[in-house]
Each structure stands twice: as C-alpha cells, then as structure tokens.
Design an enzyme around this catalytic site. Structure first.
Site, PDB file in Angstrom:
ATOM      1  N   SER A   1      61.285 129.153 -33.343  1.00 39.49           N
ATOM      2  CA  SER A   1      62.686 128.911 -32.863  1.00 39.49           C
ATOM      3  C   SER A   1      63.540 128.544 -34.411  1.00 39.49           C
ATOM      4  O   SER A   1      62.876 128.383 -35.427  1.00 39.49           O
ATOM      5  CB  SER A   1      63.077 127.829 -32.173  1.00 39.49           C
ATOM      6  OG  SER A   1      62.822 126.778 -32.896  1.00 39.49           O
ATOM      7  N   LYS A   2      64.704 128.712 -34.462  1.00 38.49           N
ATOM      8  CA  LYS A   2      65.636 128.590 -35.564  1.00 38.49           C
ATOM      9  C   LYS A   2      65.277 127.073 -36.131  1.00 38.49           C
ATOM     10  O   LYS A   2      65.394 127.024 -37.435  1.00 38.49           O
ATOM     11  CB  LYS A   2      66.999 128.733 -35.188  1.00 38.49           C
ATOM     12  CG  LYS A   2      67.421 130.283 -34.638  1.00 38.49           C
ATOM     13  CD  LYS A   2      68.836 130.402 -34.869  1.00 38.49           C
ATOM     14  CE  LYS A   2      69.317 131.728 -34.391  1.00 38.49           C
ATOM     15  NZ  LYS A   2      69.651 132.034 -32.968  1.00 38.49           N
ATOM     16  N   ARG A   3      65.246 126.176 -35.222  1.00 37.73           N
ATOM     17  CA  ARG A   3      65.052 124.949 -35.763  1.00 37.73           C
ATOM     18  C   ARG A   3      63.823 124.482 -36.644  1.00 37.73           C
ATOM     19  O   ARG A   3      63.713 123.971 -37.496  1.00 37.73           O
ATOM     20  CB  ARG A   3      64.877 124.013 -34.651  1.00 37.73           C
ATOM     21  CG  ARG A   3      66.338 123.436 -34.239  1.00 37.73           C
ATOM     22  CD  ARG A   3      66.302 122.460 -32.856  1.00 37.73           C
ATOM     23  NE  ARG A   3      65.671 123.227 -31.646  1.00 37.73           N
ATOM     24  CZ  ARG A   3      64.522 123.020 -31.164  1.00 37.73           C
ATOM     25  NH1 ARG A   3      63.872 121.933 -31.434  1.00 37.73           N
ATOM     26  NH2 ARG A   3      64.078 123.724 -30.016  1.00 37.73           N
ATOM     27  N   GLN A   4      62.868 125.518 -36.449  1.00 38.11           N
ATOM     28  CA  GLN A   4      61.494 125.159 -37.009  1.00 38.11           C
ATOM     29  C   GLN A   4      61.246 126.039 -38.299  1.00 38.11           C
ATOM     30  O   GLN A   4      60.078 125.843 -38.572  1.00 38.11           O
ATOM     31  CB  GLN A   4      60.074 125.457 -35.940  1.00 38.11           C
ATOM     32  CG  GLN A   4      60.240 124.487 -34.927  1.00 38.11           C
ATOM     33  CD  GLN A   4      59.838 124.603 -33.563  1.00 38.11           C
ATOM     34  OE1 GLN A   4      59.727 125.905 -33.271  1.00 38.11           O
ATOM     35  NE2 GLN A   4      59.520 123.845 -32.881  1.00 38.11           N
ATOM     36  N   GLY A   5      61.955 126.642 -38.612  1.00 40.38           N
ATOM     37  CA  GLY A   5      61.830 127.562 -39.695  1.00 40.38           C
ATOM     38  C   GLY A   5      62.481 128.789 -39.653  1.00 40.38           C
ATOM     39  O   GLY A   5      63.493 128.956 -38.681  1.00 40.38           O
TER      40      GLY A   5
END
Ligand code: GLU
Length: 478
Positions: A245-249
C-alpha cells in the site's frame, strides 16, 4: 484457438497513478500477447466520472510509455462506448435475460435490513424478476433500473488459467444492476461488453477481480457470448506480508522512475514477481517474450523485495551503453539545484569515467551522485570522512605527490599508477596512505572508482588544482 487470435488488454481505472500491481498486470498482458504474436490493447475505464481524472490518465499512459507497455492501438476510452453498453442492456431486456426493477431506495434499504436481521447476505431479492412491468403500475417518480437475471440454482465453474477450476454456488449471485435509473451502465456490465466487442481472448488481471468474474460470466452467458480465458494473478505483498500500500512504501511507478530505476530493470523485476522460468532471475525483454506463458504464473502471493530490485537494476545499469548513461546522469545533475556548469568537457569526463562508475551504482540517482565530483569545480565540498582523513600528515603527503605528479610529462593512467606506487615506496608509505588523501582531495569522498583512472580523466591541471585547493583549505594549524 489459433495463436494469431490472442488479444489481451490492460484496463486501468484512472482514479490513481500507475502502481506496481497495475504495471505488472500490464506487463503480463503485453508479454502474453507478444508471445503468441497477438495484440495487446489499453482501455481506460473512466465511466466513473467523479473518481476519474484526466491528469491520472496522462500519468498512467506516461508510466506505461516509459515501461514500453503502450497498447498496440490508441487507448480505448470506456466512456465513449456508453451507447453500446446501453444497447446491450436493452437487448438483454428484450431477450428476457434482464428486467426492469422499480424498487425504491427505501424498499432496497428494507430488504438489506431484513436480510441482515435474518443473518443472510444482503442481496436483492428478485422482487421484480417475474413481474411484468407493464402489468404493474410502477409507483410514480421511480425510474427503473435494469437487472440481469442471474441463474437461480446450480453452480458456476470458471477454469482459471492460474488457479484451475473455481466454483461458486449460483445462489450467491444476485440479479445485479446493469443499467442504472439514470441510464448509465454499471462497471460490471461495461467491462463485459467492451471485452467482447474487441474480441479479448484472455483476461489477465489481479486476483481481487475473481469475484467479479462470476458476475461478469452471467452477462456473457445471457448474451450467448463465449467467455474469454481468465487468469487471476495473486496480489503483491510487501516484505512484512501485508498488502502493498501507499503507506508502506513506493507503489507508484513514477516514484521508481525518479529514484533512478531503469524501465528494463523494473520490467524484469515485475516479470519475476509472480512468474518464473526455472531459476532464471535476469530475463531480457526478448527472452521474456519467448518464454512467457500463463503456466509460469505462481499461485502464491508475491513479495516485493527492494534488494532484489536493486540487484536487477545494477545489472541493467552495467549493461547500458555509456553514452546513454552519461545523458541520464547529465539530465539529473542539471535538474538538481547545484549550479554545475555542464560543459562538453564535463560530459567527456563523465563518459570516460562511466566504466568505473557504473559497476558501483544501484540506481541512476546513485550513479549521478557518484559522478558529481567530475562536474564539480574546486573548492570541492568534502564529506565528513574525507575531511577527517585530510589531517596534517595526509596534507603533507598530498603536497609531496602533487609535486611529483606535476613533473610528469605523460598523464596516462598507467603512468600515474606507476608514479604513485613509486612515490609510496620511496617514502615508505602504504599505497592507501597516498591514494586515500588523493581520493578525498579530488573527489570529496573516500569511496570512488580507481584513483588512477580518475586522475587521468581529470587531467594534470585539474588534478593539481584540486589537490592545491584541498591543501589550502584543510591546512590545520596546531
Ligand atoms: N479497471 C479495473 C482496475 O483498474 C480492471 C478491470 C479489469 O481488468 O477487468 O482494477
């Protein structure tokens, strides 16, 4: 099926940028079509006007172009096909495969609440399925929707090219809407009509669409259309096993481009992310076309591994022509706010130094940073380690070697090497005691390609200028 008839498609919704998962789907569709000598098409699924965005369309097309995954024809914009989607909905209605439903929002709400209260899945209860709309007097003000007649009993099996046979009980499928009350087609309906109309033979897409496949199959069957082959690719997870997901990388392809990954490296990496051929890791574009088939797609989820991507990128950097790499480095250096004067002479230095630089870089950004010293003009800014290294003892050695180098009539790499080695020997120094201060003085860092090569590329004048600058700036008083 003859090989020539393969037609695949990549069908992004322009509600966000092109991400890793989408790019891999595009790549698999591209490779499969190329392998079979077929065609690979692009369809922009932009019927959801509120969520679609023209900027995202450009962004996606740009990312695909960068990866070399443009469609064989101009992209098809789904919103331009709406008339046709409506036509098919009415045809289904005419053939008694679909029906008008006049349920009001309140009735539908009640239906959902009742189902929930009875512990059932909230699904449309087919109230209008067998009612003749004309015989009932629809309540005023309600514009009907058109619903497809889903099979009431039995089961549906899809032979997925990756997962094998997958079956659902038909009672799990309800009579979904194909045409809304405002006469706009639903996504599920449009996809089927579009895939059919251009003759898509293979639908290769993310596993998150598997449920949709069963619903879409109802429309194919109702129209008497042959189903394409479906291949659902397992999703990509991050190194911790959670959904990427965008949050993780970084998930956005453009971010990889900015970080300095080469498109051929990203393609090779994405190809191997979920598809394999023996233990081969490095697979060129042409070889991938030769080898790619759906049988090589694994069933288990893929894990995104940055280290692997970096390794593959290093490989492709080493394989890239020095001229091309020099252009990329210059473009990056000139984009940075660093007031570099990128003259022809600087270009030549970087080009000549490229063999030494390219084996040490994992990304084009790293390559550019490592090449920056060739473009810098003295006084160089030294990094912390280089600055520490240049103590008085090192500065004395630098003065000595500068004197020796200044007497050289030929400034070729082998000659420089010979001179420095001799200087070290005569002064009872280890080679590193001479080479490291030199490296710090002329590159500003303690890591670089061969110092002999660097001095030869910089030339005598520039080498002596850099040493002189380093000495005068770093002279440390007691
Ligand atoms: N538009 C869908 C998406 O972006 C893909 C639909 C499909 O491949 O059938 O996820």
């Amino acid at each position: 099926m003859s090989c020539m008839s393969v037609i695949t498609r990549f069908a992004p919704s322009p509600t966000g940028s092109l991400h890793i998962g989408g790019a891999r789907t595009a790549l698999f569709n591209f490779m499969f079509a190329r392998h079979h000598g077929g065609r690979y098409l692009l369809r922009i699924e932009d019927t959801d006007k509120e969520r679609s965005n023209m900027r995202m369309v450009d962004d996606i097309l740009d990312g695909l172009a960068w990866l070399g995954l443009e469609g064989d024809d101009e992209p098809i914009f789904q919103h331009k096909k709406i008339e046709r989607h409506i036509e098919v909905a009415y045809q289904l209605l005419k053939n008694d495969k679909a029906y008008y439903c006049y349920c009001s929002p309140n009735e539908l709400q009640l239906m959902r609440e009742n189902a929930r209260a009875e512990g059932r899945q909230p699904r449309y209860d087919a109230t209008w399925r067998n009612r003749k709309a004309s015989l009932n007097s629809p309540k005023g003000g309600i514009n009907p929707v058109i619903r497809i007649k889903a099979p009431l009993s039995g089961e549906t099996t899809i032979i997925d090219a990756v997962r094998g046979p997958v079956t659902v009980m038909n009672k799990q499928l309800d009579d979904m809407i194909i045409l809304r009350a405002d006469c706009t087609p639903t996504y599920m309906h449009s996809v089927v009509v579009d895939d059919h109309d251009v003759g898509i033979t293979h639908v290769i897409r993310g596993e998150d669409h598997l449920n949709n496949t069963f619903r879409q199959a109802i429309i194919y069957q109702a129209m008497g259309w042959e189903l394409p082959t479906f291949a659902h690719i397992p999703l990509i997870y991050d190194s911790n096993g959670s959904k990427l997901s965008k949050r993780q990388g970084a998930v956005n392809i453009n971010v990889y481009r900015e970080m300095g990954y080469l498109p051929e490296a990203l393609n090779n990496y994405l190809l191997r992310l979920g598809w394999s051929y023996g233990k081969e890791e490095i697979i060129s574009h042409d070889r991938a076309i030769k080898l790619f088939d759906l049988s090589g797609i694994g069933r288990s989820a893929s894990r995104f591994d940055f280290a692997k991507l970096e390794n593959i990128n290093s490989h492709y950097i080493r394989k890239t022509d020095n001229n091309k790499l020099t252009d990329m480095v210059l473009a990056r250096l000139s984009a940075g706010a660093n007031n570099l004067d990128l003259t022809d002479e600087i270009r030549l230095r970087i080009y000549l130094g490229m063999d030494g630089l390219k084996t040490r870089a994992r990304t084009i950004n790293e390559l550019s940073n490592n090449a920056r010293f060739y473009a810098a003009s003295p006084p160089l800014s030294l990094d912390e380690k280089a600055s520490q290294l240049l103590d008085n003892c090192a500065l004395n050695i630098l003065s000595g070697i500068a004197q020796t180098l200044s007497e050289l009539s030929s400034f070729h790499e082998s000659n420089i090497k010979h001179t420095i080695c001799l200087f070290a020997k005569e002064n009872r120094l280890k080679l590193g005691q001479v080479a490291q201060p030199l490296r710090a003085a002329v590159t500003g860092s303690i890591n670089s390609p061969s110092i002999f090569e660097i001095l030869a590329i910089l030339g005598k004048k520039e080498t002596l200028r850099r040493i002189d600058n380093a000495c005068s700036i770093n002279k440390k008083g007691y």
